[in-house]
Write a protein that holds these residues in place. Structure first.
Motif, PDB file in Angstrom:
ATOM      1  N   LEU B   2       0.851  -1.194   0.000  1.00 33.54           N
ATOM      2  CA  LEU B   2       0.000   0.000   0.000  1.00 33.54           C
ATOM      3  C   LEU B   2       0.880   1.234   0.000  1.00 33.54           C
ATOM      4  O   LEU B   2       1.942   1.251   0.621  1.00 33.54           O
ATOM      5  CB  LEU B   2      -0.883   0.008   1.243  1.00 33.54           C
ATOM      6  N   ARG B   4       2.107   4.643   1.146  1.00 36.60           N
ATOM      7  CA  ARG B   4       2.052   5.374   2.425  1.00 36.60           C
ATOM      8  C   ARG B   4       1.508   6.772   2.169  1.00 36.60           C
ATOM      9  O   ARG B   4       1.919   7.430   1.228  1.00 36.60           O
ATOM     10  CB  ARG B   4       3.459   5.507   3.023  1.00 36.60           C
ATOM     11  N   GLY B  80     -11.265  -3.261   1.752  1.00 32.31           N
ATOM     12  CA  GLY B  80     -10.328  -3.652   0.707  1.00 32.31           C
ATOM     13  C   GLY B  80     -10.893  -4.726  -0.215  1.00 32.31           C
ATOM     14  O   GLY B  80     -10.138  -5.476  -0.847  1.00 32.31           O
ATOM     15  N   TRP B  91      -6.535   3.490   5.108  1.00 28.26           N
ATOM     16  CA  TRP B  91      -6.542   2.964   6.471  1.00 28.26           C
ATOM     17  C   TRP B  91      -5.170   3.304   7.042  1.00 28.26           C
ATOM     18  O   TRP B  91      -4.153   2.876   6.512  1.00 28.26           O
ATOM     19  CB  TRP B  91      -6.765   1.463   6.473  1.00 28.26           C
ATOM     20  N   HIS B  94      -2.081   3.329   4.984  1.00 20.09           N
ATOM     21  CA  HIS B  94      -2.245   2.496   3.789  1.00 20.09           C
ATOM     22  C   HIS B  94      -3.307   3.085   2.870  1.00 20.09           C
ATOM     23  O   HIS B  94      -4.469   3.222   3.272  1.00 20.09           O
ATOM     24  CB  HIS B  94      -2.705   1.077   4.161  1.00 20.09           C
ATOM     25  N   LEU B  96      -5.951   2.687   0.253  1.00 20.10           N
ATOM     26  CA  LEU B  96      -6.721   1.522  -0.208  1.00 20.10           C
ATOM     27  C   LEU B  96      -7.108   1.650  -1.672  1.00 20.10           C
ATOM     28  O   LEU B  96      -7.241   0.652  -2.378  1.00 20.10           O
ATOM     29  CB  LEU B  96      -7.980   1.338   0.637  1.00 20.10           C
ATOM     30  N   ALA B 103      -1.712  -6.376  -2.500  1.00 21.52           N
ATOM     31  CA  ALA B 103      -1.616  -5.474  -1.356  1.00 21.52           C
ATOM     32  C   ALA B 103      -2.914  -5.497  -0.561  1.00 21.52           C
ATOM     33  O   ALA B 103      -2.891  -5.511   0.674  1.00 21.52           O
ATOM     34  CB  ALA B 103      -1.321  -4.059  -1.847  1.00 21.52           C
ATOM     35  N   LEU B 104      -4.037  -5.516  -1.275  1.00 21.94           N
ATOM     36  CA  LEU B 104      -5.324  -5.548  -0.576  1.00 21.94           C
ATOM     37  C   LEU B 104      -5.495  -6.855   0.187  1.00 21.94           C
ATOM     38  O   LEU B 104      -6.023  -6.881   1.297  1.00 21.94           O
ATOM     39  CB  LEU B 104      -6.476  -5.348  -1.571  1.00 21.94           C
ATOM     40  N   TYR B 107      -3.544  -6.597   3.234  1.00 24.78           N
ATOM     41  CA  TYR B 107      -4.234  -5.688   4.156  1.00 24.78           C
ATOM     42  C   TYR B 107      -5.343  -6.426   4.901  1.00 24.78           C
ATOM     43  O   TYR B 107      -5.444  -6.366   6.124  1.00 24.78           O
ATOM     44  CB  TYR B 107      -4.792  -4.503   3.361  1.00 24.78           C
ATOM     45  N   ARG B 108      -6.159  -7.141   4.152  1.00 26.30           N
ATOM     46  CA  ARG B 108      -7.255  -7.875   4.790  1.00 26.30           C
ATOM     47  C   ARG B 108      -6.718  -8.911   5.754  1.00 26.30           C
ATOM     48  O   ARG B 108      -7.217  -9.106   6.845  1.00 26.30           O
ATOM     49  CB  ARG B 108      -8.094  -8.593   3.715  1.00 26.30           C
ATOM     50  N   ASP B 110      -3.854  -9.019   7.333  1.00 26.02           N
ATOM     51  CA  ASP B 110      -3.130  -8.567   8.517  1.00 26.02           C
ATOM     52  C   ASP B 110      -3.965  -7.673   9.431  1.00 26.02           C
ATOM     53  O   ASP B 110      -3.682  -7.578  10.627  1.00 26.02           O
ATOM     54  CB  ASP B 110      -1.864  -7.797   8.094  1.00 26.02           C
ATOM     55  N   HIS B 111      -4.954  -7.008   8.877  1.00 20.33           N
ATOM     56  CA  HIS B 111      -5.586  -5.963   9.698  1.00 20.33           C
ATOM     57  C   HIS B 111      -7.085  -6.090   9.864  1.00 20.33           C
ATOM     58  O   HIS B 111      -7.629  -5.497  10.784  1.00 20.33           O
ATOM     59  CB  HIS B 111      -5.279  -4.587   9.085  1.00 20.33           C
TER      60      HIS B 111
END
Ligand SMILES: Nc1ncnc2c1ncn2[C@@H]1O[C@H](COP(=O)(O)OP(=O)(O)OP(=O)(O)O)[C@@H](O)[C@H]1O
Ligand SMILES: [Mg+2]
Lengths: 786, 258
Positions: B2, B4, B80, B91, B94, B96, B103-104, B107-108, B110-111
């Motif tokens: 993602l 920054r 995401g 987020w 990150h 989105l 990357a998405l 993201y899903r 890990d978070h």
């Protein structure tokens, strides 16, 4: 258009790649059926038409020399419709350009100059010889085509040691020579064998047969008993040197044609049956799973108050659409290939006409049958769903078949991810079994086509490498003292020579009998090595017979049994002989004795009628020429020619269908594996999308889904190999061919190829599934299923 | 990865209506000018129209609104799963929007913890295994048993989804969502298919996760009564946020009157 019909069209479109592969599956089954049955029917039709038109004789009786007056007596035998006598004999042809000696069969035509009453010739070009001309002849189309002989050409024939030139007046087909093979050879050789018809006077003069006949041919009145006529005929002709009358069944051309027809019938029935059966089963599995994947939709329709019949009708239409497409493809392809296959027969079976026949009922039957099996598969799956309470079917999470029980412990110690494919397979054992079986059956589909090459190789190996070890086989004009063989051994180029004594016999066991050649071999013969079932050399029995295992099975004879041997030469004595040992053979039927014992049986001295030779390949051609010059040599059969002919004829006949079968096998294999993969994705797509939402990568999700397919394939392929061996055995067991045996040999290469086709299909399907997983709609997974 | 985003971005932009309650100082979700439309021409459906929103660390947000107002669309973009037609969403640092699929997914993974209306459990795995499935790919998960204890299902560990009631299945889904100690817990109509009492059980499981794991929680519902549980209630209509209400006091699920 009703809402359901629109859904139908949409479903067909949405599932188009599956619809297409299933249609191909059906198409392949239908095509094989149409191809095999239609080519069989066409051959059979041509045979019947030609036999009827040419008045193909039903009984044949060869005799050394019977006065023409005997014909009237023969005609009076009760049950005889028409009887006709003729003169004929073996001859050699002096044919420049032939690499091996050309043999000929010479037959007489009536003095009248008309067509014979029986076994009429069908001239394709030219005319019959003028009744007054003794130097005109008609020759058979096979030789004419092989050497491009035309009317007006000349041909030199050595008749009874005298060289005679004939001018060719016409070229003809004959019902006696639909399939032509030279005497002593089980295989046809158009370039090495000539059939020639000339006026009776010319032939009779050549063979010293004026006022006599050497063969009576006859037809039977309706309802007449062939054995009774043959028995009476034998009785009448015995004093004149009768060699034993026989029916059409033993007529060489008819025999081979019947065998090929039987072969075709086997191929036309068993192979398509197996093929079609497997295709039907797969269709059933694939469609069943497809319907099951629409479970919620069906349950929803039912919950909406749709009565079952229209829902069932809806799916029936779906099946009909697929079947219609598949059958249309299959019938088209089947008819096209059937006609092509018939074309391949033309050089082997000489019919004046060989039209392609496709009776209407055949495609109708094929289409109806495929529709029926497909419908059964679909309705079965549908019934299971419709029986469910609507609420159950509608539950968003499909009620798992997983109770507590052993499945709860299944895969303990493995990660949760590994448990999904494992339980996916084992949680629904019946369905898994069907899928695995489906994929497994893809293997025999491929093997069924490919194994024929292996079988042909092993036939050649057994017959021509292990049993017939000589390079050439010389027939003498009449039995000679055994030193004839030793003399031949001294010819330049001959490395070894072994004399054999061959006599025609009729073998009887209980009610069954058949004509064959009994061969006397010297003990320890090296150029002809009889072998047992394990292919170990078998010593030649001292007194009794060594008999073909295939023939023994047909006659119901076992080792140690006694059979009756009627020698059809000389005094026509009858002997009871024990069957000491059974031996393997591939082409024709073997009956062997020790040569001394045979000669004693004949009450004759140490005689040989044939000589097997081992030949220096470098000196072979010169040797053939030299043999052709020798007066006592009737014919020389060369193994290299046999091998070539075998390759061209037998292999040609068999492999024609093998190529198409292989093609269809591959289509079916790919169709099954691909559909299994696609249906799995269809069923599990929602689950997989959910996992993707939870953060699983595409690769992880693909692995979970594909692991199931991979496991199924890994179990299915070995199972398929076993099934292949079994199915091949089954089909060969259903063969009924007396001319040659096809061993159920499948090579590692064939197995490997079939396995690779299935694995390759699996891999390609996996790639497609993988690409679809990449495109999964994650948002849709959060809404309701489907 | 993602992109920054500079931390200033959220501050620079005009803050959306409604002030955060005392839960956190920085917004974790920031959306500006989000538009999402389907189809084209006359048939265009605007699911989101120029929507701005900030959601704060640790907050419990309820999304209310009539059917078709764009709630799920917004949640999916924040999770995401979906991309807006225009506008942006982030987020923390990150970005989105515009992020690639890998990357998405990361993201899903890990978070984010998701809870769906239809549970979406794997039918061939037991409750425990469904939770373990996610724990296996998480960085710092709690034990599956622990997550199931949090939702009050310690006695149903080895049951398959088919053997569980809808409410129990949904609590398994909650446990599965929180086992990874997510930073965000996104729930789309988690009680939509459940009766009142069962719904309350599920909601208290979500509330507890919000409290004990500290996950920023967004819950979509049609049930206005549930709004009492939230720190803030975002009301949607026609693809926009039409009203934001802050609750002075969050009610416990048991206190809700349906
Ligand atoms: N894939 C799609 N194609 C076309 N239109 C869609 C699609 N997904 C959503 N929409 C439309 O976008 C709008 C918003 O949908 P969304 O699912 O966000 O609504 P929602 O507020 O979640 O409604 P509900 O409360 O019924 O779940 C709706 O009008 C819907 O019809
Ligand atoms: Mg929604």
């Amino acid at each position: 258009m009703s809402a359901l019909d629109r859904k139908l069209l949409r479903d067909v479109w949405a599932l188009r790649s599956q619809v297409l592969t299933i249609a191909l599956l059906i198409g392949a089954g239908v095509a094989v059926l149409v191809m095999s049955v239609s080519s069989f029917l066409s051959l059979r039709g041509a045979q019947q038409a030609f036999y009827a038109e040419s008045r193909f004789a039903e009984v044949y009786a060869e005799v050394k020399r019977a006065p023409s007056t005997m014909l009237a007596r023969i005609a009076e035998i009760p049950g005889v419709a028409v009887a006709e006598g003729r003169v004929g004999g073996e001859a050699r042809v002096d044919w420049p350009g032939a690499e091996v000696p050309v043999a000929a069969r010479v037959l007489s035509l009536p003095i009248s100059g008309e067509q014979p009453a029986l076994n009429r010739l069908r001239l394709i070009v030219g005319r019959l010889p003028e009744p007054t001309r003794h130097d005109e002849a008609v020759i058979h189309v096979a030789f004419a085509e092989a050497w491009q002989v035309r009317p007006g050409d000349e041909i030199a024939v050595i008749l009874n040691g005298r060289r005679q030139r004939f001018r060719i007046a016409g070229i003809a087909h004959s019902p006696e020579f639909v399939f032509t093979s030279r005497p002593g050879s089980p295989l046809p050789d158009d370039r090495g064998f000539l059939v020639l018809w000339a006026n009776e006077e010319a032939v009779a003069r050549a063979f010293d047969m004026q006022g006599a006949f050497g063969e009576a041919v006859l037809t039977l009145a309706p309802g007449a008993s062939e054995p009774a006529v043959i028995a009476e005929l034998d009785r009448l002709l015995l004093p004149w040197g009768g060699r034993g009358a026989y029916g059409r069944h033993d007529q060489p051309s008819h025999r081979f044609l019947e065998d090929e027809l039987a072969e075709q019938r086997t191929l036309a029935v068993t192979v398509p049956l197996v093929f079609f059966g497997i295709a039907a089963f797969l269709l059933n599995v694939v469609l069943g799973r497809m319907v099951e994947a629409q479970r919620e939709q069906v349950a929803a329709l039912k919950a909406l108050g749709y009565p079952s019949p229209p829902i069932a009708m809806h799916y029936a239409k779906f099946v009909a659409a697929i079947c219609l497409l598949g059958s249309a493809l299959g019938i088209g392809a089947g008819a096209w290939m059937g006609a092509g296959m018939l074309g391949n027969y033309r050089p082997f079976f000489r019919f004046p006409e060989l039209p392609y026949l496709l009776p209407t009922w055949l495609p109708v039957l094929a289409a109806a049958a495929s529709f029926a099996v497909a419908l059964v598969g679909v309705l079965d799956a549908l019934r299971r769903i419709l029986r469910l309470p609507a609420a159950e079917g509608l539950r968003p999470a499909r009620p798992a078949a997983f109770g507590g029980g052993p499945l709860g412990h299944l895969g303990r110690g493995l990660g949760a991810r590994a448990k999904i494919p494992l339980r996916g397979l084992l949680g629904r054992p019946l369905r898994t079994l069907l899928t695995v079986l489906g994929i497994a059956l893809a293997v025999p589909m491929v093997v069924l086509g490919l194994f024929w090459w292996d079988a042909m190789d092993s036939m050649v190996e057994l017959q021509f490498d292990r049993i017939e070890r000589g390079d050439a086989f010389v027939a003498l004009t009449d039995p000679r003292p055994s030193r004839a063989a030793r003399e031949m051994a001294r010819l330049p180029g001959v490395l070894a020579a072994e004399g054999q004594r061959i006599v025609p016999i009729r073998l009887r066991a209980a009610q069954r009998s058949r004509l064959l050649a009994l061969t006397g071999l010297p003990a320890g013969a090296e150029l002809r090595v009889p072998r047992d079932a394990n292919l170990r050399p078998v010593p030649i029995p001292h007194e009794g017979l060594a008999l073909s295992r295939r023939l023994a099975e047909r006659l119901g004879v076992r080792e140690g049994d006694t059979v009756q041997v009627e020698v059809l030469e000389g005094a026509r004595r009858v002997h009871d002989l024990p069957v000491d040992v059974l031996v393997e053979d591939i082409i024709g039927y073997t009956a062997l004795m020790e040569i001394g014992a045979l000669n004693r049986l004949m009450r004759e001295d140490d005689l040989v009628s044939h000589v097997a030779l081992r030949v220096d390949p470098l000196a072979a051609e010169a040797l053939w020429r030299q043999l052709a010059e020798r007066p006592r040599v009737a014919a020389t059969n060369v193994k290299a020619v046999w091998l070539r002919v075998f390759d061209e004829v037998i292999a040609g006949l068999v492999l024609t269908s093998a190529v198409t079968l292989t093609g269809f096998g591959v289509i079916i294999a790919v169709g099954v594996v691909y559909n299994s993969a696609r249906v799995a994705l269809q069923e599990r797509g929602w689950e997989m999308a959910s996992l993707r939402v939870l953060g699983f990568t595409r690769q992880e999700v693909s692995r979970i889904l594909l692991a199931e397919l991979a496991l199924a394939v890994l179990v299915a392929v070995p199972l398929g190999l076993v099934l292949a061996q079994w199915i091949v055995g089954l089909i060969l067991g259903a063969r009924d061919n007396e001319s040659f045996d096809v061993p159920a040999v499948i090579s590692t290469t064939t197995f490997a190829a079939a396995a690779l086709v299935v694995l390759g299909a699996a891999l390609a399907s996996a790639v497609v599934v993988r690409r679809r997983i990449d495109r999964l709609d994650l948002v849709a997974a959060l809404k309701a299923r489907d | 990865m993602l992109r920054r985003t500079p931390m200033t971005t959220a501050a620079d932009a005009a803050p959306p209506a409604g002030e955060p309650q005392a839960t956190g100082a920085t917004p974790v979700f920031v959306a500006r000018g989000l538009c999402k439309s389907y189809g084209s021409g006359d048939a265009t459906v605007h699911a989101l129209r120029d929507l701005d929103v900030d959601i704060w660390q640790g907050e419990f947000v309820v999304l209310l609104g009539p059917s078709g107002s764009g709630k799920s669309t917004l949640l999916n973009i924040l999770g995401g799963l979906d991309a807006p037609t225009s506008g942006r969403a982030a987020w923390r640092d990150h970005e989105l929007t515009g992020a690639d699929e890998a990357a998405l997914t990361a993201y899903r993974r890990d978070h984010v913890g998701f809870v769906f209306q239809f549970y979406n459990l794997i039918p061939s795995l037991t409750a425990r295994e469904n939770v373990e499935l996610v724990a296996e790919i998480a960085r710092d998960p709690m034990r599956a048993e622990e997550a199931l204890a949090l939702v009050g299902l310690s006695h149903r560990l080895d049951h398959f989804p088919g053997q569980l009631s809808g409410g129990e299945q949904q609590r398994v889904a909650v446990a599965r969502a929180i086992v990874k100690r997510p930073d965000a817990l996104l729930c789309d109509e988690p009680t939509g298919a459940l009766d009142v009492e069962t719904g309350k059980l599920v909601l208290s499981a979500i509330a507890r996760a919000n409290r004990e794991v500290g996950a920023t929680t967004v819950v979509i519902t049609h049930n206005a009564a549930i709004a009492g549980m939230a720190d803030r209630v975002l009301r949607m209509g026609g693809g926009r946020i039409v009203a934001i209400e802050a609750n002075a006091r969050r009610l416990a699920p048991e206190e809700l009157v349906w």
